[in-house]
Design a protein around this motif. Structure first.
Motif, PDB file in Angstrom:
ATOM      1  N   LEU A  26      83.740  20.299  59.508  1.00 45.34           N
ATOM      2  CA  LEU A  26      83.306  21.562  58.705  1.00 45.34           C
ATOM      3  C   LEU A  26      82.457  21.079  57.176  1.00 45.34           C
ATOM      4  CD1 LEU A  26      85.112  24.892  58.185  1.00 45.34           C
ATOM      5  CD2 LEU A  26      84.060  23.826  56.422  1.00 45.34           C
ATOM      6  N   SER A  28      81.066  22.246  53.740  1.00 45.03           N
ATOM      7  CA  SER A  28      80.703  23.351  52.976  1.00 45.03           C
ATOM      8  C   SER A  28      79.183  23.091  52.332  1.00 45.03           C
ATOM      9  CB  SER A  28      81.589  23.417  51.512  1.00 45.03           C
ATOM     10  OG  SER A  28      81.515  22.198  50.969  1.00 45.03           O
ATOM     11  N   SER A  71      74.990  29.686  60.397  1.00 50.34           N
ATOM     12  CA  SER A  71      75.763  30.138  59.325  1.00 50.34           C
ATOM     13  C   SER A  71      76.245  29.087  58.133  1.00 50.34           C
ATOM     14  CB  SER A  71      77.180  30.782  59.705  1.00 50.34           C
ATOM     15  OG  SER A  71      76.950  31.781  60.914  1.00 50.34           O
ATOM     16  N   ALA A  72      76.410  29.586  56.987  1.00 48.78           N
ATOM     17  CA  ALA A  72      76.861  28.616  55.914  1.00 48.78           C
ATOM     18  C   ALA A  72      78.229  28.154  56.374  1.00 48.78           C
ATOM     19  CB  ALA A  72      77.149  29.908  54.737  1.00 48.78           C
ATOM     20  N   ASN A  73      78.370  26.924  55.790  1.00 49.00           N
ATOM     21  CA  ASN A  73      79.676  26.195  56.001  1.00 49.00           C
ATOM     22  C   ASN A  73      79.939  26.020  57.596  1.00 49.00           C
ATOM     23  OD1 ASN A  73      80.276  26.870  53.334  1.00 49.00           O
ATOM     24  ND2 ASN A  73      81.288  28.440  53.957  1.00 49.00           N
ATOM     25  N   TYR A  75      80.533  24.835  61.208  1.00 51.42           N
ATOM     26  CA  TYR A  75      81.752  24.261  61.796  1.00 51.42           C
ATOM     27  C   TYR A  75      81.537  23.903  63.129  1.00 51.42           C
ATOM     28  CZ  TYR A  75      85.989  24.254  64.700  1.00 51.42           C
ATOM     29  OH  TYR A  75      87.000  23.903  65.571  1.00 51.42           O
TER      30      TYR A  75
ATOM     31  N   PHE B  77      91.851  24.762  59.265  1.00 48.96           N
ATOM     32  CA  PHE B  77      90.837  23.943  59.368  1.00 48.96           C
ATOM     33  C   PHE B  77      89.324  24.571  59.375  1.00 48.96           C
ATOM     34  CE2 PHE B  77      87.445  21.229  60.665  1.00 48.96           C
ATOM     35  CZ  PHE B  77      87.696  20.021  59.854  1.00 48.96           C
ATOM     36  N   PRO B  80      87.084  29.174  56.504  1.00 45.69           N
ATOM     37  CA  PRO B  80      86.260  28.744  55.432  1.00 45.69           C
ATOM     38  C   PRO B  80      86.676  29.262  53.951  1.00 45.69           C
ATOM     39  CG  PRO B  80      84.708  29.928  57.026  1.00 45.69           C
ATOM     40  CD  PRO B  80      86.255  30.346  57.311  1.00 45.69           C
ATOM     41  N   LEU B  83      88.354  26.612  51.879  1.00 38.84           N
ATOM     42  CA  LEU B  83      87.284  25.990  50.789  1.00 38.84           C
ATOM     43  C   LEU B  83      87.647  26.180  49.471  1.00 38.84           C
ATOM     44  CD1 LEU B  83      83.970  25.764  52.898  1.00 38.84           C
ATOM     45  CD2 LEU B  83      85.464  23.998  52.538  1.00 38.84           C
ATOM     46  N   TYR B 232      86.904  35.583  53.152  1.00 37.26           N
ATOM     47  CA  TYR B 232      85.772  34.898  53.693  1.00 37.26           C
ATOM     48  C   TYR B 232      85.097  35.994  54.366  1.00 37.26           C
ATOM     49  CZ  TYR B 232      82.232  31.744  54.992  1.00 37.26           C
ATOM     50  OH  TYR B 232      80.800  31.156  55.130  1.00 37.26           O
ATOM     51  N   GLN B 237      78.689  35.642  54.192  1.00 34.08           N
ATOM     52  CA  GLN B 237      78.298  34.294  54.091  1.00 34.08           C
ATOM     53  C   GLN B 237      78.984  33.507  53.246  1.00 34.08           C
ATOM     54  OE1 GLN B 237      75.992  32.235  56.817  1.00 34.08           O
ATOM     55  NE2 GLN B 237      77.342  33.873  57.662  1.00 34.08           N
TER      56      GLN B 237
END
Lengths: 109, 288
Positions: A26, A28, A71-73, A75, B77, B80, B83, B232, B237
């Motif tokens: 993943l 960011s 999408s953002a981040n 995975y 994990f 998100p 983060l 999140y 997003q």
């Protein structure tokens, strides 16, 4: 901006010979699509991770081409069969030319 | 004629919303569960997987989420939101301000000092003379003890710190106090919850108290519980605060939202938290 971008990886540190292991990654990243406009009506320039590659002992084992709709981040996960110990090298390539890297060793017993 | 037009439009819009609230979706299992008891929440109650996400009749937003969203939250994990927790962990020991202190200078190890703190917020804060939530409390610490400027609402460091502090209480039941000095603010929050607002003329209660489990358009209405926040949100997003979610709800009923961090939203936050007393904190959760 680059300081905000951190890769994360999850790899089993040890594996049995020929065992199939799952690799999870993943990073960011905003994945700005280039389709959005800011409050002034100007287009926000595209900035995405466009490529991700993984090499095991220098030999490519996984490669992905990423597109603006992701999408953002982002995975990504994949499976790998390990027959010998070695290093997994992860590389993400940004639109702006930056390259983000991570490395993890696997011991095959 | 222009005078007539707007009320007509409003009525039409309200009818459209009520129509979709009443409509049953095509999902067979859902229809079957409803046919048995006429209760759209029966299917969730019957699922043993959701036991940990319920407290009596209270149901976390997790219950209403899709299996994919749930899977994202289940794995730290993949989540998100972690983060933001990571960001907060770094902020925690960052020295800022004229006093030369960081959060850690006073509170040391957050895993010990912040355990169970977030579930009791918002609470009455004598220094403010009104309620404070975690974000307010962090900023109060910064101005009072660190002599540092306040962090901007919804900024990365404030979201990170909030997430980090809230995360220390994950798994603990929400337990806000609404008596004593908090009582008048609680009443204000309750009033907000039941007040119809916006062009649609809809109150929080009409969706989240009277119709959870029903569909509004393609969305599944939840009970509007706050135990997963900050969250999140896939729609955003990004990571965001509960007040940002309130703002979104207000906009959806075509009402003018209040500013994030405002007294109105903080009072509402207390009322909503009280509605979920007993539900376990899930911060950072993943929601659609």
């Amino acid at each position: 901006m680059a300081a905000d971008i951190k890769p994360r990886i999850r790899v089993p540190q040890t594996a049995k010979k020929d065992e199939i292991i799952e690799i999870k990654t993943l990073i960011s990243h905003p994945m700005e699509s280039g389709q959005r406009k800011d409050s002034q009506g100007k287009i926000i320039p595209r900035k995405i991770i466009n490529k991700m590659t993984v090499a095991f002992n220098g030999k490519p084992v996984f490669e992905a081409k990423l597109e603006p709709s992701i999408s953002a981040n982002p995975y990504l996960s994949f499976f790998l069969k390990c027959s010998a110990s070695g290093n997994l090298d992860f590389t993400w390539t940004d639109d702006d030319g930056s390259v983000y890297k991570a490395t993890q060793a696997i011991t095959v017993a | 004629m222009p005078r007539l037009r707007s009320p007509l439009l409003t009525a039409a819009a309200a009818l459209a919303v009520l129509g979709s609230l009443a409509a049953c979706d095509g999902d067979k299992s859902k229809s079957a569960a409803m046919a048995d008891s006429g209760d759209p929440l029966a299917q969730y109650r019957a699922n043993p997987k959701y036991k940990a996400f319920m407290a009596g009749e209270k149901m976390s937003g997790y219950v209403f989420a899709s299996p994919e969203t749930q899977a994202m939250q289940d794995d730290d994990f993949e989540n998100p939101g972690m983060l933001a927790v990571q960001d907060g962990e770094e902020e925690w020991s960052k020295v800022e301000g004229a006093a030369g202190k960081s959060c850690a200078s006073c509170h040391q190890d957050a895993a010990k000092s912040m355990k169970g703190v977030a579930v009791s917020y918002p609470k009455f804060e004598p220094k403010r003379g009104k309620l404070a939530n975690i974000e307010h409390r962090i900023n109060l610490c910064r101005t009072e003890h660190m002599k540092a400027p306040e962090l901007k609402w919804e900024s990365k460091p404030l979201l990170g710190l909030t997430a980090y502090v809230e995360h220390q209480s994950r798994g603990l039941p929400i337990s806000v106090k609404v008596d004593g000095p908090a009582a008048p603010f609680f009443e204000e929050g309750k009033k907000f919850y039941y007040t119809r607002r916006g062009q649609m003329d809809i109150a929080c209660a009409q969706c989240h108290e009277q119709n959870p489990g029903m569909n509004i358009g393609v969305e599944n209405l939840s009970q509007g519980q706050s135990n997963g926040y900050p969250t999140y949100r896939l729609k955003w997003q990004s990571f965001g605060s509960l007040h940002r979610r309130f703002e979104g709800c207000n906009q959806e009923v075509r009402a003018e939202p209040y500013p994030r961090g405002s007294d109105e939203y903080t009072n509402l936050e207390l009322y909503v938290a009280w509605r979920g007393n007993g539900l376990k904190s899930e911060a950072p959760s993943v929601r659609r």
